[in-house]
Design an enzyme around this catalytic site. Sequence first.
Site, PDB file in Angstrom:
ATOM      1  N   PRO A  79     -80.513 -19.547 -52.157  1.00  0.00           N
ATOM      2  CA  PRO A  79     -81.172 -19.184 -50.897  1.00  0.00           C
ATOM      3  C   PRO A  79     -81.787 -17.782 -51.003  1.00  0.00           C
ATOM      4  CG  PRO A  79     -78.928 -19.970 -50.522  1.00  0.00           C
ATOM      5  CD  PRO A  79     -79.088 -19.778 -51.996  1.00  0.00           C
ATOM      6  N   GLU A  80     -83.039 -17.661 -50.553  1.00  0.00           N
ATOM      7  CA  GLU A  80     -83.736 -16.377 -50.567  1.00  0.00           C
ATOM      8  C   GLU A  80     -83.947 -15.910 -49.131  1.00  0.00           C
ATOM      9  OE1 GLU A  80     -87.155 -16.643 -53.212  1.00  0.00           O
ATOM     10  OE2 GLU A  80     -86.173 -18.228 -54.339  1.00  0.00           O
TER      11      GLU A  80
END
Length: 276
Positions: free
Chosen positions: A2-3
């Site tokens: 996840p960014e």
Amino acid sequence: MPELPEVESIRLGLESDLAGRRIQSVVVSHPRMLRRQHRPDDFAERLAGRRVVSLGRRGKFLEFPLSGDMIWVTHLGMSGRIRTAGPDEEMEPHTHVVVGLDSRRQVRFVDPRTFGFMAVFTPEEHAESTLAALGPDALTGLPSSASLAAALARRSAPIKALLLDQRLVAGVGNIYADEALHRAGISPLRPGGSLDRGEVQALRRGIRDAIAAGLRWGGTSLGDLAYLLPDGRAGENLQRLRAYGREGERCRRCGGTIERTVVRARSTFWCGGCQR
Ligand SMILES: [Zn+2]
């Protein structure tokens, strides 16, 4: 992993359940998730009974200030996600931390690969943690073109690798680095220091627009569905990506073919036709 757009979507999705709530119970079933806590026994003790003052985020870290001057920090690692659920809803596999709220809702940390972590820090511990080394946030504090140009000057590393360095800009990872470079028309292989003024401006806009697009669609859930929103829905940015994951597909800008290469051990997708 996840960014920024995924972590920010999770933060927004947690707000109605968590903001202002008091924590009543904490159950940890996988101690590895607490490895950043100086004394892992502290974790439940520090969390229980406190109120969640607000929900913050820096780069890819969630940071929630608590009553009594503590900070609850979460990093989702490679495959971590956060679910909200009622107390009677079935526990899904790999649920490692369950935090019960005074509303009876639960916040559940699910992480098959256990690269994520949770910790409750004092302000002093927080100041000494990895969060202290983070650069400006790509959403809330994106540096000016002049500061970006100064940070990239004389750097010989490929621009793709520099974009992944959380000290330069926090929150950009493998997907959004490729998206930003495609939007900017810049090859991921170019040495950072070789970008001229106009290219740095284009890169800044590329980062801003790639992050904004990801956020607008609730983040990017890939085929493995490792990332989901707290209510279990998938983020819908995947079909809208311009470069990442599109090897062999047609470039939406120039009609060329998206290629895959490897930069510093990370898969990198780009178009040789329009990224110079
Ligand atoms: Zn192209």
